[in-house]
Design an enzyme around this catalytic site. Structure first.
Site, PDB file in Angstrom:
ATOM      1  N   GLY A   1       7.010   9.295  52.416  1.00  0.00           N
ATOM      2  CA  GLY A   1       7.312  10.488  53.036  1.00  0.00           C
ATOM      3  C   GLY A   1       8.753  11.220  53.026  1.00  0.00           C
ATOM      4  O   GLY A   1       9.336  11.021  51.533  1.00  0.00           O
TER       5      GLY A   1
ATOM      6  N   ASN B   1       0.715   4.808  50.217  1.00  0.00           N
ATOM      7  CA  ASN B   1       1.674   4.690  50.994  1.00  0.00           C
ATOM      8  C   ASN B   1       1.982   3.278  51.479  1.00  0.00           C
ATOM      9  O   ASN B   1       1.160   2.243  51.255  1.00  0.00           O
ATOM     10  CB  ASN B   1       1.677   5.694  52.273  1.00  0.00           C
ATOM     11  CG  ASN B   1       0.196   5.590  53.039  1.00  0.00           C
ATOM     12  OD1 ASN B   1      -0.111   4.500  53.268  1.00  0.00           O
ATOM     13  ND2 ASN B   1      -0.413   6.621  53.564  1.00  0.00           N
TER      14      ASN B   1
ATOM     15  N   ASP C   1      -1.898  13.647  47.674  1.00  0.00           N
ATOM     16  CA  ASP C   1      -2.859  14.094  46.615  1.00  0.00           C
ATOM     17  C   ASP C   1      -1.928  14.892  45.620  1.00  0.00           C
ATOM     18  O   ASP C   1      -1.971  14.860  44.337  1.00  0.00           O
ATOM     19  CB  ASP C   1      -4.018  14.932  46.930  1.00  0.00           C
ATOM     20  CG  ASP C   1      -5.002  14.245  47.749  1.00  0.00           C
ATOM     21  OD1 ASP C   1      -5.099  12.889  47.674  1.00  0.00           O
ATOM     22  OD2 ASP C   1      -5.648  14.596  48.683  1.00  0.00           O
TER      23      ASP C   1
END
Length: 302
Positions: free
Chosen positions: A222, A181, A252
């Site tokens: 996200g 991220n 994951d």
């Protein structure tokens, strides 16, 4: 079709739900205590297996009640557990998670995961076309040994460098596809990044981190979707608007789904779109391992 081999952590997630997160030194009343199979390695293996990939997990469990429960759950998911070792030396890995307002805080106690070594990955029968996946919840030298073996066999290496920690350049150079991220990207590249940074800024930092010209860096954002730097090419996948219940395991899910698609021979853009959709489904459910969707569920939203 290739296979997915995941070398990584196996944890029991002990989840407390509350209306809000406590401040430092504060106690708040919780709503529930829940127990979910987790660990980044196990979660990624569950995601890949549920999506139809032939999946093998390499890792360690303690010889305790959590270990027995986790082994039973993972076996039910169709995962090959022939390379999961039970050890009496320490307890099964455990994560203490607080979920409030759809966000989470996590404390991971590695236990048996810290004992996963080069010997555990040296016997894995990797072949050309397979996908080798790992994360940072097992020792870094073990990951390097796993990826050395994978690259020698012609397998694709996928690394999810989380929880973020500094890694040697030699390990980064063994990675074909890095999935992280924006916070993890900023940490590894030594550049400050935030959720509000523009795509051009994120891509610029990803270029700084690239260890090889043919390396792919996928940055999960996200609800903003995914940005990928594939060699010199840039790929953007739009985010999906959903009502998040629990974001634990979403990253994951993305990694496992991406690995499953790559093992099937899907092009990168198609694989990223599929993985993004899978992760958007997982956040609408409680828990990590149990929240992973099936291929049919992903196909229904694409």
């Amino acid at each position: 079709m290739g296979r997915v081999f995941v070398a990584g952590s196996i944890n029991m997630d002990v989840v407390a739900t509350a209306d809000r997160h406590p401040r430092i030194g504060e106690t708040v009343a919780g709503r529930q205590v829940l127990y979910f199979p987790g660990g980044k390695g196990a979660n990624q293996a569950v995601a890949a297996s549920r999506l139809g990939a032939r999946t093998t997990l390499i890792g360690r469990l303690g010889r305790d009640s959590f270990g027995a429960e986790l082994k039973a759950f993972l076996g039910e998911q169709g995962i090959d557990l022939g390379y999961v070792v039970e050890t009496a030396e320490t307890h099964t890995g455990t994560a203490i998670i607080t979920v409030a307002e759809a966000d989470n805080t996590i404390v991971v106690v590695p236990g048996a995961n810290g004992l996963v070594g080069a010997d555990d990955v040296s016997v894995v029968p990797l072949l050309k076309g397979d996908v080798a996946v790992s994360q940072f919840e097992i020792p870094l030298p073990t990951i390097a040994a796993f990826f050395h073996r994978a690259r020698a066999a012609g397998a694709v290496t996928v690394l999810n460098p989380a929880p973020a920690q500094k890694m040697p350049g030699e390990l980064l150079a063994l990675v074909d596809i890095l999935v992280l991220n924006e916070t993890e990207l900023g940490f590894l590249a030594g550049s400050e990044l935030s959720e509000s940074d523009a795509a051009a800024r994120i891509t610029e930092v990803a270029r700084q981190l690239q260890a090889r010209e043919d390396q792919t860096i996928c940055v999960t954002l996200g609800k903003r979707g995914v940005l990928a730097l594939a060699g010199r090419d840039e790929i953007a996948v739009a985010g999906r608007v959903v009502k998040a219940v629990d974001t634990t395991g979403a990253g994951d899910c993305f990694v496992g789904a991406l690995a499953a698609q790559l093992a099937e021979g899907a092009p990168l853009r198609e694989a990223l779109t599929f993985a993004n959709a899978a992760a958007s489904i997982s956040v609408q459910r409680m828990g990590a391992g149990p929240s992973m969707p099936t291929a049919g569920e992903v196909a229904a939203v694409l």
